[in-house]
Write a protein that holds these residues in place. Sequence first.
Motif, PDB file in Angstrom:
ATOM      1  N   LYS A 140     -47.843  27.432   0.813  1.00  0.00           N
ATOM      2  CA  LYS A 140     -47.029  28.543   1.306  1.00  0.00           C
ATOM      3  C   LYS A 140     -47.873  29.756   1.687  1.00  0.00           C
ATOM      4  O   LYS A 140     -47.369  30.748   2.214  1.00  0.00           O
ATOM      5  N   SER A 141     -49.158  29.709   1.354  1.00  0.00           N
ATOM      6  CA  SER A 141     -50.078  30.832   1.575  1.00  0.00           C
ATOM      7  C   SER A 141     -49.602  32.103   0.872  1.00  0.00           C
ATOM      8  O   SER A 141     -49.802  33.218   1.367  1.00  0.00           O
ATOM      9  N   TRP A 142     -48.988  31.944  -0.258  1.00  0.00           N
ATOM     10  CA  TRP A 142     -48.592  33.094  -1.090  1.00  0.00           C
ATOM     11  C   TRP A 142     -48.361  32.605  -2.508  1.00  0.00           C
ATOM     12  O   TRP A 142     -47.684  31.593  -2.725  1.00  0.00           O
ATOM     13  N   GLY A 143     -48.907  33.316  -3.455  1.00  0.00           N
ATOM     14  CA  GLY A 143     -48.636  32.961  -4.849  1.00  0.00           C
ATOM     15  C   GLY A 143     -49.228  33.973  -5.796  1.00  0.00           C
ATOM     16  O   GLY A 143     -50.138  34.737  -5.451  1.00  0.00           O
ATOM     17  N   ARG A 144     -48.653  33.988  -6.996  1.00  0.00           N
ATOM     18  CA  ARG A 144     -49.130  34.875  -8.060  1.00  0.00           C
ATOM     19  C   ARG A 144     -49.166  34.066  -9.353  1.00  0.00           C
ATOM     20  O   ARG A 144     -48.140  33.483  -9.750  1.00  0.00           O
ATOM     21  N   VAL A 145     -50.322  34.062  -9.994  1.00  0.00           N
ATOM     22  CA  VAL A 145     -50.428  33.432 -11.314  1.00  0.00           C
ATOM     23  C   VAL A 145     -50.873  34.521 -12.289  1.00  0.00           C
ATOM     24  O   VAL A 145     -51.877  35.198 -12.043  1.00  0.00           O
ATOM     25  N   HIS A 184     -56.148  31.669   0.223  1.00  0.00           N
ATOM     26  CA  HIS A 184     -54.801  31.151   0.520  1.00  0.00           C
ATOM     27  C   HIS A 184     -53.714  32.174   0.172  1.00  0.00           C
ATOM     28  O   HIS A 184     -52.533  31.806   0.113  1.00  0.00           O
ATOM     29  N   GLY A 185     -54.098  33.391  -0.143  1.00  0.00           N
ATOM     30  CA  GLY A 185     -53.087  34.405  -0.462  1.00  0.00           C
ATOM     31  C   GLY A 185     -52.532  34.287  -1.867  1.00  0.00           C
ATOM     32  O   GLY A 185     -51.472  34.840  -2.175  1.00  0.00           O
ATOM     33  N   VAL A 186     -53.256  33.558  -2.717  1.00  0.00           N
ATOM     34  CA  VAL A 186     -52.798  33.383  -4.100  1.00  0.00           C
ATOM     35  C   VAL A 186     -53.713  34.197  -5.022  1.00  0.00           C
ATOM     36  O   VAL A 186     -54.937  34.057  -4.955  1.00  0.00           O
ATOM     37  N   ALA A 241     -49.600  43.913  -5.370  1.00  0.00           N
ATOM     38  CA  ALA A 241     -50.822  43.546  -6.080  1.00  0.00           C
ATOM     39  C   ALA A 241     -51.609  42.463  -5.331  1.00  0.00           C
ATOM     40  O   ALA A 241     -52.396  41.731  -5.926  1.00  0.00           O
ATOM     41  N   GLY A 242     -51.424  42.403  -4.013  1.00  0.00           N
ATOM     42  CA  GLY A 242     -52.040  41.333  -3.232  1.00  0.00           C
ATOM     43  C   GLY A 242     -53.558  41.405  -3.143  1.00  0.00           C
ATOM     44  O   GLY A 242     -54.207  40.434  -2.743  1.00  0.00           O
TER      45      GLY A 242
END
Length: 259
Positions: A140-145, A184-186, A241-242
């Motif tokens: 998805k090219s977006w994520g937060r862990v 990947h934007g994560v 917070a990207g």
Amino acid sequence: MTDEHTHAGRRALVTGAGQGVGRAIAHELARRGAEVVVNDLVDDRAGAVVAEIAAAGGRAVPSVFDVTDWSAVRQAAEAAGPVDILVNNAGNAGRVTSLTRGDFAPFVETAPADWESYLRVNLYGVMHTVRAFLPAMIDKSWGRVVTIISDAGRVGEPTMAAYSAAKAGAAGFSRAVAREVGRHGVTVNSVSLGTVGPEEPSDEYLKDPGLAQSISRYVIRRIGRPGEVAALVSFLSGPEAGWVTGQTYPINGGYSFSF
Ligand SMILES: NC(=O)c1ccc[n+]([C@@H]2O[C@H](COP(=O)([O-])OP(=O)(O)OC[C@H]3O[C@@H](n4cnc5c(N)ncnc54)[C@H](O)[C@@H]3O)[C@@H](O)[C@H]2O)c1
């Protein structure tokens, strides 16, 4: 959509969210508009938090599994579908009860069998969920862990060596994965807690002599509240917070300082 709905359109999984810190995080992410997958080992706890979130006007679904069981995590990931936000909160000794005095012992008085539960939940549990849920974030090219660790893992805690090792391991693991998936934007971060008690501690809780001794080591002379942790996790898992990744954020009442 109000300004508070910073997480609208996102799905979040919070592990160990049936009580304590995880419950507060689940509530905060839901309040900010995310649909929350509420994980716990205990069916009733997950169900109760889902009901509380629904009663507050949010969206949540339960997902009961043991993060230390790789095959259960894989099955849960298939059943739950992709999430945008993964909060690894399940920890302590990886059982339904929190840590008690009997869990603390000098390292030389412990044996490998005593270390296992800490490593399984605080390190392998985190690796399992990240392995299962990260591919969809990459797609998805977006994520937060966000992984909840402890100051025991940052500065060391006597009588909690295995727990300290496992939490430090989770933070090191997070830094490595952060380097792999930033493009990947994560983002992948850790939040390091000092002692956090109930949101509204009872008189009985506050009268515990061990608590007073513990509080004397904190610059801010009280224990933390789950809601305070949830606010930081919410920021790290949100849109603002990207450009924050690979970090460990202490929230600890000044128990330890970092540069
Ligand atoms: N509370 C503190 O003072 C403190 C301090 C430092 C770090 N932490 C960390 O913060 C996190 C939350 O702590 P807490 O005190 O709110 O926890 P808690 O023990 O009060 O609640 C944890 C929840 O996770 C669930 N759980 C336990 N093992 C699980 C597993 N294997 N799979 C799925 N669910 C599981 C439990 O059933 C429980 O509902 C943990 O990672 C802990 O190590 C807590």
